[in-house]
Design an enzyme around this catalytic site. Sequence first.
Site, PDB file in Angstrom:
ATOM      1  N   SER A 172      40.251  34.130  49.137  1.00 54.75           N
ATOM      2  CA  SER A 172      40.626  33.908  50.528  1.00 54.75           C
ATOM      3  C   SER A 172      40.361  35.195  51.303  1.00 54.75           C
ATOM      4  O   SER A 172      39.932  36.191  50.723  1.00 54.75           O
ATOM      5  CB  SER A 172      42.109  33.547  50.626  1.00 54.75           C
ATOM      6  OG  SER A 172      42.871  34.705  50.366  1.00 54.75           O
ATOM      7  N   LYS A 173      40.661  35.148  52.592  1.00 57.66           N
ATOM      8  CA  LYS A 173      40.383  36.299  53.461  1.00 57.66           C
ATOM      9  C   LYS A 173      41.060  37.574  52.956  1.00 57.66           C
ATOM     10  O   LYS A 173      40.585  38.676  53.219  1.00 57.66           O
ATOM     11  CB  LYS A 173      40.841  35.992  54.893  1.00 57.66           C
ATOM     12  CG  LYS A 173      40.058  34.850  55.502  1.00 57.66           C
ATOM     13  CD  LYS A 173      39.820  35.045  56.995  1.00 57.66           C
ATOM     14  CE  LYS A 173      38.766  34.114  57.537  1.00 57.66           C
ATOM     15  NZ  LYS A 173      39.172  32.691  57.573  1.00 57.66           N
ATOM     16  N   ARG A 174      42.160  37.388  52.236  1.00 55.11           N
ATOM     17  CA  ARG A 174      42.875  38.549  51.684  1.00 55.11           C
ATOM     18  C   ARG A 174      41.976  39.402  50.804  1.00 55.11           C
ATOM     19  O   ARG A 174      42.186  40.586  50.621  1.00 55.11           O
ATOM     20  CB  ARG A 174      44.022  38.050  50.795  1.00 55.11           C
ATOM     21  CG  ARG A 174      45.339  37.965  51.431  1.00 55.11           C
ATOM     22  CD  ARG A 174      46.412  37.548  50.463  1.00 55.11           C
ATOM     23  NE  ARG A 174      46.071  36.383  49.646  1.00 55.11           N
ATOM     24  CZ  ARG A 174      46.038  36.386  48.333  1.00 55.11           C
ATOM     25  NH1 ARG A 174      46.324  37.479  47.677  1.00 55.11           N
ATOM     26  NH2 ARG A 174      45.744  35.292  47.652  1.00 55.11           N
ATOM     27  N   GLY A 210      38.864  40.038  51.230  1.00 55.20           N
ATOM     28  CA  GLY A 210      37.729  40.616  51.951  1.00 55.20           C
ATOM     29  C   GLY A 210      36.998  39.510  52.691  1.00 55.20           C
ATOM     30  O   GLY A 210      37.499  38.395  52.797  1.00 55.20           O
TER      31      GLY A 210
END
Length: 476
Positions: free
Chosen positions: A251-253, A255
Amino acid sequence: MTTRVRFAPSPTGNLHIGGARTALYNYVFAKATQGRYILRIEDTDRERSTKEFEESQIDDMKWLGLAHDEGPGVGGEYGPYHQFERVEIYQKFAQQLLDEGKAFYDFCSDEELAEMARKNKEEGTPPYTGKWREESHWEEAKSKIAAGEVAPIRFKVPPGDVSFTDHVRGDVKFPEGMVGDFVIMRTNGVGTYNFCNVIDDHQHKITHVIRGEDHVNNTLRQVLLYQAFGFSMPEFAHVSLLIGKDRQKLSKRHGATSVKQYREEGYLPEALANYLCLLGWSHPEERDVFTINEMAEVFDLKRFSKAHAIYDIDKLKYINSQHIKMMDEQSLFDRAGAYIAKDSFYHQQSKEWQQKFLNLYQEKIQLFPELNEYVAQLTSTELIMDDTLKEIFSWESTPQIKDYVTQELAEVSSEYLSEEILGEWMDYCKKELKIKGKPLFMGFRGVLTGQNHGPDLKPLIALTPVEVLKKRMASL
Ligand code: GLU
């Protein structure tokens, strides 16, 4: 038989790296087998699909080197390639299943369905057990439709286990009762993903379906539909999921997750493609660095790994640095400039200067945009007396070097110093001032650059404007 594979994105966002990896595997498999790579746009979700996303996804795929052989903008004999243009085709096939008693109109209300699902969950029976699946209610259903009522169409799941063979996961079996009668046509007359996907893959003559593991449960429904229609089934390869280093779904976490972001951050398309290929597939010679064409020479479906693939940006950066290192002088020159800010000092220099600068940093950088920082360092006149510089200045030889260099620099009227002149100055300090080894090299580096590390000193100083060197000396 010619292999025909497809990538079937929904244009509801930017191209995700997981999607790009799927596209890449399909593309490379087509090249490896002299087959065709088809792009199909799954745009039946009208609320979320946009032309902008479709165009941006196609643009990102082209950037990655994954141009399609058939599909939007290219055409092909089995079109249309947009699902929204195929709505009538799905309706025709749905009618066929209705006529054959393999599907039915479902008039259950949402409340009835919710109650049914709750009860069936408790009892471990399939989620749908509504009355409308029984033939005895179909005449009633028909007259309701004839009277203008609307209802979704469900596929009547036949009894029995379902199984298929997967190139990655081996034999996949689903016991009877895992899936209830599922919707194939929504009330608005638009087919559902599983339904449209099967019809399209059949009509587009797809021989191999390579996609993410998250679709395995969909394949169960799709196999049932292939069997109901009597279509021959494509071969399947469900590739492992991408996860972060913490083993959580990517996920965006973790990167950037869209190709566009990597593009904007200055990653090279060939490096991103190379890295994506390694996520769940391995080269037969265990090589890490290769081009798409090299990949296609050795690609086969046997080398997929069942284990989740861990996404690691550091490894991607490493692969990027390897692709930069592999570039010859001309490609380095042709490609790097675009990543350096337009108003940069770099662009005001001669081609010769630029080439030397790039050659000097080629081995040092992981990403081209890092060059901006190096240009800034070259032209910076700000000397910061940090611990490193203080240590260098604690040696008694350093002020001697500084005085000597200041005096020599005052005589220089050219824009740049040559490597030879700097070599002569160092020889002088060695022979006449008896400064050797670390005090000599570090003394020169400290005095001229204000740092204790960096690329080769002579070419570095030859790229630094003499004016800058003079100002640095004056501020010491
Ligand atoms: N539109 C589907 C997706 O984006 C396609 C899946 C498939 O390849 O069948 O996940």
